[in-house]
Design a protein around this motif. Structure first.
Motif, PDB file in Angstrom:
ATOM      1  N   ASN A   1      51.377  34.521  28.441  1.00 52.20           N
ATOM      2  CA  ASN A   1      51.594  35.354  29.626  1.00 52.20           C
ATOM      3  C   ASN A   1      50.552  36.460  29.740  1.00 52.20           C
ATOM      4  O   ASN A   1      50.086  36.780  30.836  1.00 52.20           O
ATOM      5  CB  ASN A   1      52.997  35.958  29.589  1.00 52.20           C
ATOM      6  N   THR A   2      50.190  37.051  28.608  1.00 50.98           N
ATOM      7  CA  THR A   2      49.171  38.107  28.614  1.00 50.98           C
ATOM      8  C   THR A   2      47.817  37.552  29.033  1.00 50.98           C
ATOM      9  O   THR A   2      47.085  38.177  29.817  1.00 50.98           O
ATOM     10  CB  THR A   2      49.065  38.747  27.214  1.00 50.98           C
ATOM     11  N   PHE A   3      47.480  36.366  28.539  1.00 54.07           N
ATOM     12  CA  PHE A   3      46.226  35.714  28.933  1.00 54.07           C
ATOM     13  C   PHE A   3      46.202  35.463  30.438  1.00 54.07           C
ATOM     14  O   PHE A   3      45.200  35.726  31.121  1.00 54.07           O
ATOM     15  CB  PHE A   3      46.073  34.397  28.170  1.00 54.07           C
ATOM     16  N   LEU A   4      47.322  34.963  30.980  1.00 51.99           N
ATOM     17  CA  LEU A   4      47.395  34.696  32.421  1.00 51.99           C
ATOM     18  C   LEU A   4      47.294  35.979  33.235  1.00 51.99           C
ATOM     19  O   LEU A   4      46.680  36.002  34.309  1.00 51.99           O
ATOM     20  CB  LEU A   4      48.701  33.964  32.748  1.00 51.99           C
ATOM     21  N   LEU A   5      47.885  37.067  32.730  1.00 53.02           N
ATOM     22  CA  LEU A   5      47.787  38.355  33.412  1.00 53.02           C
ATOM     23  C   LEU A   5      46.331  38.814  33.502  1.00 53.02           C
ATOM     24  O   LEU A   5      45.875  39.282  34.556  1.00 53.02           O
ATOM     25  CB  LEU A   5      48.628  39.396  32.682  1.00 53.02           C
ATOM     26  N   VAL A   6      45.585  38.675  32.398  1.00 50.72           N
ATOM     27  CA  VAL A   6      44.168  39.051  32.390  1.00 50.72           C
ATOM     28  C   VAL A   6      43.383  38.196  33.378  1.00 50.72           C
ATOM     29  O   VAL A   6      42.541  38.699  34.142  1.00 50.72           O
ATOM     30  CB  VAL A   6      43.578  38.919  30.969  1.00 50.72           C
ATOM     31  N   MET A   7      43.662  36.891  33.398  1.00 51.91           N
ATOM     32  CA  MET A   7      42.977  35.992  34.335  1.00 51.91           C
ATOM     33  C   MET A   7      43.265  36.378  35.780  1.00 51.91           C
ATOM     34  O   MET A   7      42.369  36.365  36.630  1.00 51.91           O
ATOM     35  CB  MET A   7      43.428  34.549  34.075  1.00 51.91           C
ATOM     36  N   LEU A   8      44.520  36.728  36.071  1.00 51.73           N
ATOM     37  CA  LEU A   8      44.883  37.148  37.430  1.00 51.73           C
ATOM     38  C   LEU A   8      44.149  38.422  37.831  1.00 51.73           C
ATOM     39  O   LEU A   8      43.700  38.561  38.971  1.00 51.73           O
ATOM     40  CB  LEU A   8      46.395  37.363  37.526  1.00 51.73           C
ATOM     41  N   CYS A   9      44.041  39.370  36.889  1.00 49.75           N
ATOM     42  CA  CYS A   9      43.358  40.639  37.183  1.00 49.75           C
ATOM     43  C   CYS A   9      41.917  40.403  37.622  1.00 49.75           C
ATOM     44  O   CYS A   9      41.410  41.072  38.522  1.00 49.75           O
ATOM     45  CB  CYS A   9      43.386  41.548  35.957  1.00 49.75           C
ATOM     46  N   PHE A  10      41.254  39.424  37.000  1.00 50.15           N
ATOM     47  CA  PHE A  10      39.838  39.200  37.271  1.00 50.15           C
ATOM     48  C   PHE A  10      39.575  38.221  38.405  1.00 50.15           C
ATOM     49  O   PHE A  10      38.581  38.349  39.122  1.00 50.15           O
ATOM     50  CB  PHE A  10      39.139  38.700  35.999  1.00 50.15           C
ATOM     51  N   PHE A  11      40.461  37.240  38.599  1.00 43.44           N
ATOM     52  CA  PHE A  11      40.109  36.135  39.496  1.00 43.44           C
ATOM     53  C   PHE A  11      41.020  35.934  40.698  1.00 43.44           C
ATOM     54  O   PHE A  11      40.667  35.199  41.614  1.00 43.44           O
ATOM     55  CB  PHE A  11      40.059  34.819  38.694  1.00 43.44           C
ATOM     56  N   PHE A  12      42.200  36.560  40.724  1.00 44.75           N
ATOM     57  CA  PHE A  12      43.148  36.312  41.816  1.00 44.75           C
ATOM     58  C   PHE A  12      42.863  37.258  42.980  1.00 44.75           C
ATOM     59  O   PHE A  12      42.951  38.474  42.823  1.00 44.75           O
ATOM     60  CB  PHE A  12      44.585  36.501  41.309  1.00 44.75           C
ATOM     61  N   LYS A  13      42.526  36.701  44.132  1.00 44.80           N
ATOM     62  CA  LYS A  13      42.203  37.505  45.313  1.00 44.80           C
ATOM     63  C   LYS A  13      43.372  37.509  46.285  1.00 44.80           C
ATOM     64  O   LYS A  13      44.163  36.576  46.328  1.00 44.80           O
ATOM     65  CB  LYS A  13      40.948  36.961  45.997  1.00 44.80           C
ATOM     66  N   ASP A  14      43.426  38.570  47.101  1.00 44.40           N
ATOM     67  CA  ASP A  14      44.550  38.755  48.001  1.00 44.40           C
ATOM     68  C   ASP A  14      44.546  37.761  49.153  1.00 44.40           C
ATOM     69  O   ASP A  14      45.580  37.218  49.519  1.00 44.40           O
ATOM     70  CB  ASP A  14      44.537  40.187  48.543  1.00 44.40           C
ATOM     71  N   ARG A  15      43.358  37.530  49.734  1.00 42.58           N
ATOM     72  CA  ARG A  15      43.247  36.617  50.886  1.00 42.58           C
ATOM     73  C   ARG A  15      41.819  36.113  51.006  1.00 42.58           C
ATOM     74  O   ARG A  15      40.903  36.706  50.443  1.00 42.58           O
ATOM     75  CB  ARG A  15      43.668  37.322  52.177  1.00 42.58           C
ATOM     76  N   PRO A  16      41.595  35.028  51.731  1.00 46.58           N
ATOM     77  CA  PRO A  16      40.234  34.503  51.913  1.00 46.58           C
ATOM     78  C   PRO A  16      39.432  35.406  52.850  1.00 46.58           C
ATOM     79  O   PRO A  16      39.998  36.274  53.535  1.00 46.58           O
ATOM     80  CB  PRO A  16      40.485  33.127  52.541  1.00 46.58           C
ATOM     81  N   PRO A  17      38.101  35.233  52.901  1.00 47.90           N
ATOM     82  CA  PRO A  17      37.255  36.083  53.759  1.00 47.90           C
ATOM     83  C   PRO A  17      37.662  36.047  55.222  1.00 47.90           C
ATOM     84  O   PRO A  17      37.555  37.046  55.935  1.00 47.90           O
ATOM     85  CB  PRO A  17      35.856  35.498  53.558  1.00 47.90           C
ATOM     86  N   SER A  18      38.131  34.894  55.701  1.00 50.12           N
ATOM     87  CA  SER A  18      38.587  34.780  57.088  1.00 50.12           C
ATOM     88  C   SER A  18      39.896  34.009  57.129  1.00 50.12           C
ATOM     89  O   SER A  18      40.114  33.118  56.305  1.00 50.12           O
ATOM     90  CB  SER A  18      37.528  34.075  57.947  1.00 50.12           C
ATOM     91  N   PRO A  19      40.799  34.326  58.088  1.00 48.67           N
ATOM     92  CA  PRO A  19      42.096  33.629  58.170  1.00 48.67           C
ATOM     93  C   PRO A  19      41.906  32.136  58.399  1.00 48.67           C
ATOM     94  O   PRO A  19      41.074  31.727  59.209  1.00 48.67           O
ATOM     95  CB  PRO A  19      42.769  34.291  59.377  1.00 48.67           C
ATOM     96  N   PRO A  20      42.681  31.289  57.705  1.00 48.18           N
ATOM     97  CA  PRO A  20      42.510  29.839  57.826  1.00 48.18           C
ATOM     98  C   PRO A  20      43.182  29.233  59.056  1.00 48.18           C
ATOM     99  O   PRO A  20      43.021  28.053  59.323  1.00 48.18           O
ATOM    100  CB  PRO A  20      43.163  29.309  56.546  1.00 48.18           C
ATOM    101  N   SER A  21      43.974  30.036  59.782  1.00 48.57           N
ATOM    102  CA  SER A  21      44.684  29.504  60.944  1.00 48.57           C
ATOM    103  C   SER A  21      44.902  30.607  61.967  1.00 48.57           C
ATOM    104  O   SER A  21      44.837  31.804  61.659  1.00 48.57           O
ATOM    105  CB  SER A  21      46.035  28.912  60.528  1.00 48.57           C
TER     106      SER A  21
END
Length: 275
Positions: free
Chosen positions: A162-182
């Motif tokens: 779980n700690t490893f996944l938390l670190v991965m989320l901190c670095f790589f998980f983005k809120d939304r794409p550059p432009s809306p997909p729909s």
């Protein structure tokens, strides 16, 4: 995984902590209780805070609960199990709605059902792992010291993962794409979220006959399914002694078949739109 990890080895947990089966049942039921009470609030916060902040909040809570459970590896500290499970259960309110929300934010209208089904696929992998691994680590022949060692191994592994996944989320998980997909997502981003809108949405939903029927039918199906999965260890061992590992395998088969169905249904829905 943590939802079912105690229930699937209920016989060994009962022996180790010297508690009734009902207490072990609560290690799983606390997830359902906290979600029933706080789930709507979590969905609202997901809209207000955004995917990244809400998901990181849930992941931090999950990590805290996972590490807290390490102090529970003593026969007189079952309270730490319930506390850790409660914290993780509360954190789930931010995480369980994510697959559908992420699919809507990141994917176009022809991809959302498939993307959502793949997100649910990940959840089911966790449940399947929760069925399979604990009975292997702590088998039905384990004595008190072996059970203690097995609990340390299981809980430490889950906490580190779980700690490893938390670190991965901190670095790589983005809120939304550059432009809306729909177009629908673009329109939603332009709207300012208000509590009054949320209240009106709830009113509209619960006066919608089809939606109410969906809640009742889905609630019944999910309730029966969760009850069987949660009590699987006790059901199997009542009739087949020393078959705790088989109970885990049966649970894995149930989840695996569900995962296949989930992906197939997602693809079919994207293609034909026959909801």
């Amino acid at each position: 995984m943590q939802w079912i990890q105690y229930s699937i080895i209920a016989d060994k947990i009962v022996d180790y902590y010297e508690i009734p089966y009902t207490a072990v049942d609560w290690t799983s039921m606390v997830y359902l209780l906290t979600y029933a009470v706080f789930g709507w609030g979590g969905s609202c916060l997901l809209d207000i805070l955004g995917l990244r902040i809400a998901y990181l909040t849930g992941m931090v809570g999950t990590c805290i609960g996972a590490w807290l459970k390490l102090i529970s590896v003593s026969p007189d500290r079952f309270w730490a199990v319930i506390l850790g499970q409660s914290i993780i259960g509360c954190s789930e309110i931010f995480m369980l709605p994510v697959p559908s929300k992420l699919a809507a934010v990141w994917f176009g209208p022809k991809e959302t059902s498939t993307a959502c089904s793949l997100g649910l696929f990940g959840t089911q992998i966790g449940i399947g792992t929760g069925f399979l691994i604990p009975p292997i680590i702590i088998n039905s022949q384990a004595d008190s010291s072996t059970t203690r060692q097995g609990l340390y191994i299981m809980l430490t592994t889950v906490a580190v993962l779980n700690t490893f996944l938390l670190v991965m989320l901190c670095f790589f998980f983005k809120d939304r794409p550059p432009s809306p997909p729909s177009q629908a997502q673009l329109q939603k981003e332009e709207e300012k979220i208000k509590i009054s809108n949320l209240k009106q949405s709830l009113k509209d939903l619960f006066t919608n006959r089809s939606y109410v029927l969906l809640i009742i039918s889905h609630g019944m199906a999910t309730g029966v399914s969760y009850a069987i999965m949660q009590l699987l260890n006790q059901i199997i061992l009542k009739y087949y002694k020393d078959s705790a590992e088989d109970a885990g395998r049966i649970g894995l088969i149930v989840v695996f078949v569900g995962m296949i169905s989930c992906i197939i249904c997602g693809i079919v829905l994207d293609k034909f739109k026959k909801f």
